[in-house]
Write a protein that holds these residues in place. Structure first.
Motif, PDB file in Angstrom:
ATOM      1  N   PRO A 182      42.144  28.850   6.916  1.00 30.53           N
ATOM      2  CA  PRO A 182      43.130  27.806   6.637  1.00 30.53           C
ATOM      3  C   PRO A 182      44.547  28.263   6.946  1.00 30.53           C
ATOM      4  N   GLY A 183      45.364  27.334   7.452  1.00 32.85           N
ATOM      5  CA  GLY A 183      46.751  27.637   7.799  1.00 32.85           C
ATOM      6  C   GLY A 183      47.548  28.163   6.620  1.00 32.85           C
ATOM      7  N   VAL A 184      47.338  27.580   5.441  1.00 32.82           N
ATOM      8  CA  VAL A 184      48.081  28.027   4.259  1.00 32.82           C
ATOM      9  C   VAL A 184      47.729  29.482   3.919  1.00 32.82           C
ATOM     10  N   VAL A 185      46.503  29.888   4.199  1.00 31.42           N
ATOM     11  CA  VAL A 185      46.104  31.279   3.955  1.00 31.42           C
ATOM     12  C   VAL A 185      46.813  32.191   4.953  1.00 31.42           C
ATOM     13  N   LEU A 186      46.890  31.780   6.207  1.00 32.66           N
ATOM     14  CA  LEU A 186      47.609  32.575   7.202  1.00 32.66           C
ATOM     15  C   LEU A 186      49.069  32.744   6.797  1.00 32.66           C
ATOM     16  N   MET A 187      49.697  31.652   6.320  1.00 31.84           N
ATOM     17  CA  MET A 187      51.084  31.740   5.871  1.00 31.84           C
ATOM     18  C   MET A 187      51.216  32.703   4.691  1.00 31.84           C
ATOM     19  N   HIS A 188      50.247  32.667   3.792  1.00 28.96           N
ATOM     20  CA  HIS A 188      50.297  33.514   2.593  1.00 28.96           C
ATOM     21  C   HIS A 188      50.141  35.004   2.941  1.00 28.96           C
ATOM     22  N   LEU A 189      49.439  35.305   4.020  1.00 30.81           N
ATOM     23  CA  LEU A 189      49.280  36.704   4.430  1.00 30.81           C
ATOM     24  C   LEU A 189      50.626  37.364   4.680  1.00 30.81           C
ATOM     25  N   PHE A 190      51.585  36.614   5.227  1.00 29.49           N
ATOM     26  CA  PHE A 190      52.918  37.173   5.463  1.00 29.49           C
ATOM     27  C   PHE A 190      53.598  37.519   4.147  1.00 29.49           C
ATOM     28  N   LYS A 191      53.471  36.654   3.157  1.00 23.87           N
ATOM     29  CA  LYS A 191      54.066  36.922   1.845  1.00 23.87           C
ATOM     30  C   LYS A 191      53.455  38.190   1.249  1.00 23.87           C
ATOM     31  N   GLU A 192      52.135  38.298   1.294  1.00 24.59           N
ATOM     32  CA  GLU A 192      51.487  39.476   0.723  1.00 24.59           C
ATOM     33  C   GLU A 192      51.886  40.746   1.451  1.00 24.59           C
ATOM     34  N   GLU A 193      52.025  40.670   2.759  1.00 33.19           N
ATOM     35  CA  GLU A 193      52.422  41.864   3.511  1.00 33.19           C
ATOM     36  C   GLU A 193      53.862  42.255   3.185  1.00 33.19           C
ATOM     37  N   MET A 194      54.743  41.268   3.026  1.00 31.48           N
ATOM     38  CA  MET A 194      56.122  41.588   2.655  1.00 31.48           C
ATOM     39  C   MET A 194      56.174  42.192   1.252  1.00 31.48           C
ATOM     40  N   GLU A 195      55.361  41.710   0.330  1.00 33.52           N
ATOM     41  CA  GLU A 195      55.309  42.302  -1.004  1.00 33.52           C
ATOM     42  C   GLU A 195      54.819  43.743  -0.930  1.00 33.52           C
ATOM     43  N   ARG A 196      53.828  43.982  -0.091  1.00 32.87           N
ATOM     44  CA  ARG A 196      53.288  45.338   0.074  1.00 32.87           C
ATOM     45  C   ARG A 196      54.339  46.264   0.679  1.00 32.87           C
ATOM     46  N   GLN A 197      55.081  45.768   1.648  1.00 34.04           N
ATOM     47  CA  GLN A 197      56.084  46.580   2.337  1.00 34.04           C
ATOM     48  C   GLN A 197      57.299  46.873   1.454  1.00 34.04           C
ATOM     49  N   THR A 198      57.719  45.905   0.646  1.00 34.50           N
ATOM     50  CA  THR A 198      58.942  46.058  -0.137  1.00 34.50           C
ATOM     51  C   THR A 198      58.688  46.544  -1.563  1.00 34.50           C
ATOM     52  N   GLY A 199      57.461  46.413  -2.036  1.00 29.72           N
ATOM     53  CA  GLY A 199      57.163  46.767  -3.421  1.00 29.72           C
ATOM     54  C   GLY A 199      57.736  45.770  -4.413  1.00 29.72           C
ATOM     55  N   ARG A 200      58.109  44.594  -3.922  1.00 32.11           N
ATOM     56  CA  ARG A 200      58.683  43.547  -4.765  1.00 32.11           C
ATOM     57  C   ARG A 200      57.744  42.352  -4.859  1.00 32.11           C
ATOM     58  N   LYS A 201      57.785  41.668  -5.976  1.00 32.66           N
ATOM     59  CA  LYS A 201      57.060  40.412  -6.146  1.00 32.66           C
ATOM     60  C   LYS A 201      57.947  39.325  -5.563  1.00 32.66           C
ATOM     61  N   LEU A 202      57.426  38.548  -4.628  1.00 37.57           N
ATOM     62  CA  LEU A 202      58.212  37.534  -3.943  1.00 37.57           C
ATOM     63  C   LEU A 202      57.682  36.134  -4.234  1.00 37.57           C
ATOM     64  N   GLN A 203      58.593  35.184  -4.196  1.00 36.95           N
ATOM     65  CA  GLN A 203      58.244  33.772  -4.363  1.00 36.95           C
ATOM     66  C   GLN A 203      58.641  33.048  -3.090  1.00 36.95           C
ATOM     67  N   PHE A 204      57.712  32.283  -2.542  1.00 36.07           N
ATOM     68  CA  PHE A 204      57.992  31.494  -1.353  1.00 36.07           C
ATOM     69  C   PHE A 204      59.102  30.499  -1.665  1.00 36.07           C
ATOM     70  N   SER A 205      60.088  30.396  -0.792  1.00 36.43           N
ATOM     71  CA  SER A 205      61.206  29.487  -1.004  1.00 36.43           C
ATOM     72  C   SER A 205      61.183  28.329  -0.005  1.00 36.43           C
ATOM     73  N   LYS A 206      61.122  28.666   1.293  1.00 33.06           N
ATOM     74  CA  LYS A 206      61.071  27.613   2.307  1.00 33.06           C
ATOM     75  C   LYS A 206      60.534  28.172   3.620  1.00 33.06           C
ATOM     76  N   ALA A 207      60.107  27.250   4.469  1.00 30.97           N
ATOM     77  CA  ALA A 207      59.631  27.628   5.794  1.00 30.97           C
ATOM     78  C   ALA A 207      60.180  26.641   6.813  1.00 30.97           C
ATOM     79  N   SER A 208      60.399  27.132   8.003  1.00 29.88           N
ATOM     80  CA  SER A 208      60.805  26.269   9.109  1.00 29.88           C
ATOM     81  C   SER A 208      60.120  26.777  10.364  1.00 29.88           C
ATOM     82  N   ASN A 209      60.048  25.919  11.345  1.00 27.02           N
ATOM     83  CA  ASN A 209      59.412  26.295  12.616  1.00 27.02           C
ATOM     84  C   ASN A 209      58.027  26.898  12.413  1.00 27.02           C
ATOM     85  N   VAL A 210      57.217  26.277  11.576  1.00 30.00           N
ATOM     86  CA  VAL A 210      55.839  26.724  11.378  1.00 30.00           C
ATOM     87  C   VAL A 210      55.004  26.096  12.486  1.00 30.00           C
ATOM     88  N   LYS A 211      54.407  26.948  13.312  1.00 24.50           N
ATOM     89  CA  LYS A 211      53.628  26.446  14.442  1.00 24.50           C
ATOM     90  C   LYS A 211      52.245  27.102  14.437  1.00 24.50           C
TER      91      LYS A 211
END
Length: 119
Positions: free
Chosen positions: A43-72
């Motif tokens: 699912p597309g929403v799962v693909l989008m969520h993978l980026f959030k999880e990877e950024m959390e892993r890279q930064t060690g921070r808990k992140l909340q999705f705020s907005k998206a643009s140019n989603v293709k």
């Protein structure tokens, strides 16, 4: 991890301001039994969520999705065709927000392009 045992990280590197992470998708995950039994599609929403999880892993921070643009969404991610997904991430901090430009590649082609912000 939102979906337990959905993927595992193969390797992650930082090159020229980019983070490049290879993940292996679990093609036997229960998600694919419903989406779809005879032709699994990530699912597309799962693909989008993978980026959030990877950024959390890279930064060690808990992140909340705020907005998206140019989603293709540009190609179907079928784990039976190729279970390796490559995430390319470019980020910048802007006040409280972490801005991301991401590309997900699968089976030699671009599956998703996204610009997103997280708090």
């Amino acid at each position: 991890m939102l979906l337990k045992d959905f993927y595992s990280v193969i390797q992650s590197t930082k090159e020229e301001g980019k983070i490049i992470t290879q993940i292996r998708i679990n093609k036997d995950h229960v998600l694919y039994k419903g989406h779809f039994p005879d032709r699994p599609v990530t699912p597309g929403v799962v693909l989008m969520h993978l980026f959030k999880e990877e950024m959390e892993r890279q930064t060690g921070r808990k992140l909340q999705f705020s907005k998206a643009s140019n989603v293709k969404f540009m190609a179907v991610v079928d784990p039976n065709v190729d279970d390796v997904l490559i995430l390319e991430l470019e980020t910048e901090e802007n006040f409280n927000a972490l801005n991301l430009k991401g590309i997900a590649k699968h089976n030699g082609c671009v599956a998703l392009k996204i610009n997103a912000s997280y708090n």
